[in-house]
Design a protein around this motif. Sequence first.
Motif, PDB file in Angstrom:
ATOM      1  N   ARG A   1       0.832  -1.090  -0.081  1.00  0.00           N
ATOM      2  CA  ARG A   1      -0.058   0.157  -0.044  1.00  0.00           C
ATOM      3  C   ARG A   1       0.682   1.308   0.177  1.00  0.00           C
ATOM      4  O   ARG A   1       0.518   2.234  -0.722  1.00  0.00           O
ATOM      5  N   ILE A   2       2.013   1.121   0.845  1.00  0.00           N
ATOM      6  CA  ILE A   2       2.759   2.614   1.017  1.00  0.00           C
ATOM      7  C   ILE A   2       3.671   2.660  -0.024  1.00  0.00           C
ATOM      8  O   ILE A   2       3.626   3.623  -0.550  1.00  0.00           O
ATOM      9  N   LEU A   3       4.481   1.625  -0.610  1.00  0.00           N
ATOM     10  CA  LEU A   3       5.349   1.941  -1.816  1.00  0.00           C
ATOM     11  C   LEU A   3       4.580   2.054  -3.236  1.00  0.00           C
ATOM     12  O   LEU A   3       5.064   2.772  -3.997  1.00  0.00           O
ATOM     13  N   ASN A   4       3.530   1.198  -3.428  1.00  0.00           N
ATOM     14  CA  ASN A   4       2.978   1.030  -4.700  1.00  0.00           C
ATOM     15  C   ASN A   4       1.495   1.353  -4.793  1.00  0.00           C
ATOM     16  O   ASN A   4       1.007   1.250  -5.905  1.00  0.00           O
ATOM     17  N   ASN A   5       0.926   1.776  -3.885  1.00  0.00           N
ATOM     18  CA  ASN A   5      -0.433   1.898  -3.840  1.00  0.00           C
ATOM     19  C   ASN A   5      -1.226   0.641  -4.427  1.00  0.00           C
ATOM     20  O   ASN A   5      -2.366   0.806  -5.492  1.00  0.00           O
ATOM     21  N   SER A   6      -0.818  -0.416  -4.157  1.00  0.00           N
ATOM     22  CA  SER A   6      -1.212  -1.689  -4.934  1.00  0.00           C
ATOM     23  C   SER A   6      -1.388  -2.887  -3.584  1.00  0.00           C
ATOM     24  O   SER A   6      -1.129  -2.693  -2.705  1.00  0.00           O
ATOM     25  N   LYS A   7      -2.321  -3.850  -4.139  1.00  0.00           N
ATOM     26  CA  LYS A   7      -2.350  -4.958  -3.029  1.00  0.00           C
ATOM     27  C   LYS A   7      -2.456  -6.257  -4.160  1.00  0.00           C
ATOM     28  O   LYS A   7      -2.797  -6.382  -5.024  1.00  0.00           O
TER      29      LYS A   7
END
Length: 407
Positions: free
Chosen positions: A289-295
Motif C-alpha cells: 500500500r505504502i510503496l506502490n498503492n497496490s494490493k
Amino acid sequence: MKIISANWIVTCDENNRIIKNGAVVFDDKILEIDTLVNIEKKYPNIEILKLEENSVLMPGLINSHVHLEFSSNTTTLKYGNFMSWLNSVIKSRDDLINKADKKLISTKLDRMKKTGTTTIGAISSYSFDMEPCVKSPINTVFFCEVIGSKGDMVDTLFADFKDRLNNAKRLKSKNFIPAIAIHSPYSVHPFLVRETLNLARAENLAVSSHFLESPEEFSWLHKDEGSFLDFFKNFLGQEKAVTKPMEFLNLFSNIKNLSFTHCVEASDVDLEKIKDLGASINHCVTSNRILNNSKLDLSRLKDIPFTIGTDGLSSNNSLSMFDELRNVLMIHSDKNIVDFSNILLKAATSNAANALGLNKGKIKKDFDSDMITFTLPDEVEDMDDLAMQIILHTKFMDKVIIGGEFV
Ligand code: MCF
Ligand code: FE
C-alpha cells in the motif's frame, strides 16, 4: 512440566480447533491439550497457571519478512511510488543504517515480542542486526541477503555474502537459524542466484526472495523499459534486465523451504511456477500500500500458501503483527471478515512455520512451545467470531512463552 489454562485456546491446527476453558501441558514442546476440567483431573498435584477472564492462548505470531536494519526510518523515506522510494533509499541508506544501531534494533525486537511475535524471518543486508537477533529470545531465521547485478562484481559480492553466511552459521542455535535471501530478480546477477541456491541445496537452508513487487519491475523484467531503465543506466550503466521472471524462477528448483515476497505483479504463469516449486508467498500488505498503492489479489494464489510480513520500517509504520493483521483485514475489503480472520491467524502462525521449515505455529502435541496470551475486552458470544475479535482488539501481550520459557 508446566500447565497453563485460558478461557480460549486457539490452536491454529488443521481443524481450526478452538477450546473453551482449555489447558495446555508443556515443557519445551507441547505435551497435551484438553479442557481445564480434564487436565485438572489428570494432573491433580501440579499447579496450574490460570489466566484471567476473557483470556486467549494461541501460538506465537511469526513475522515472515522484516528488514531490521532499516529500523531507524520513520519520516525520511518517500512513499507512494516505488522509484521515489528506491531513490530515497539510495540517498538516505547510509544515515538510516548508521542510526539503526544494536541498541535500537534490540528495542524494536523487544517491542515485537511484547506485541506477540515469537519468530521472525529477518532479511539482513549487512549482518548489523545479527547480534541483537542472537541475543533476543525471539526465534530468528536469519536470511543473509545477496544483491548485485553487475557481472564484474559477482566474485567480490559472492565472497562477501559467504563471509556473512559463515558468521551466521557459527552462531547457529535452536533459535537462530541461518538462511539465504536473494534480493530480487532485477538486482541479483543469475550467476549469484545459481551459486547461492547451490549452497542452499547443499546445506538445506531456507531461501526467500522479493519478486515482482511493482509495475516498474514488471516493465523492466519483461520489456527492458520503464523507470527502472533510467535508474539502471544512471547508476550501473546497464540497459537490459539481467533475467526474465520465468528464467529467474526456474533457478529455484529443489529448495525445501522457499518463499517469495510481494508477488503483486506476478503473472498467472509465474504463480503456477511458484506453486510447482512448493513455495509460499510472503504477503506484506502495508508495504504494498505504502510503496506502490497496490494490493496482492489473494484469489489469484489459489493453492499457494501465504504468510504475513511487516517488511521493515522502511515501508511500514509498525512492526507489530497485530497492527499488520488489522491492515490485512481492512485492505482486503472484498473478503468476508469472519472467515478471512480465521485464514489470517493461520497465515501468521502455521503457514509461516511451514514456509520457514519450523516445527511451530500450532498448539498441538510435539510442536515447539511458542505461545502468547492476552485478554479480550469483554466476552465473545459466538466462537466463530473469536479470530476476528482477536485481530480487531489485540495490541499487547500478557505473557509470551518461547521454547517453553516465559520471556
Ligand atoms: O521489501 C521492501 C521493498 N522492496 C525491496 N527491498 C527492500 C524492502 N525493504 C527494504 N529493502 C532493502 C533490501 O533488502 O532495500 C535494500 C535491499 O538491501 C536496497 S535495494 C531496494
Ligand atoms: Fe522486503
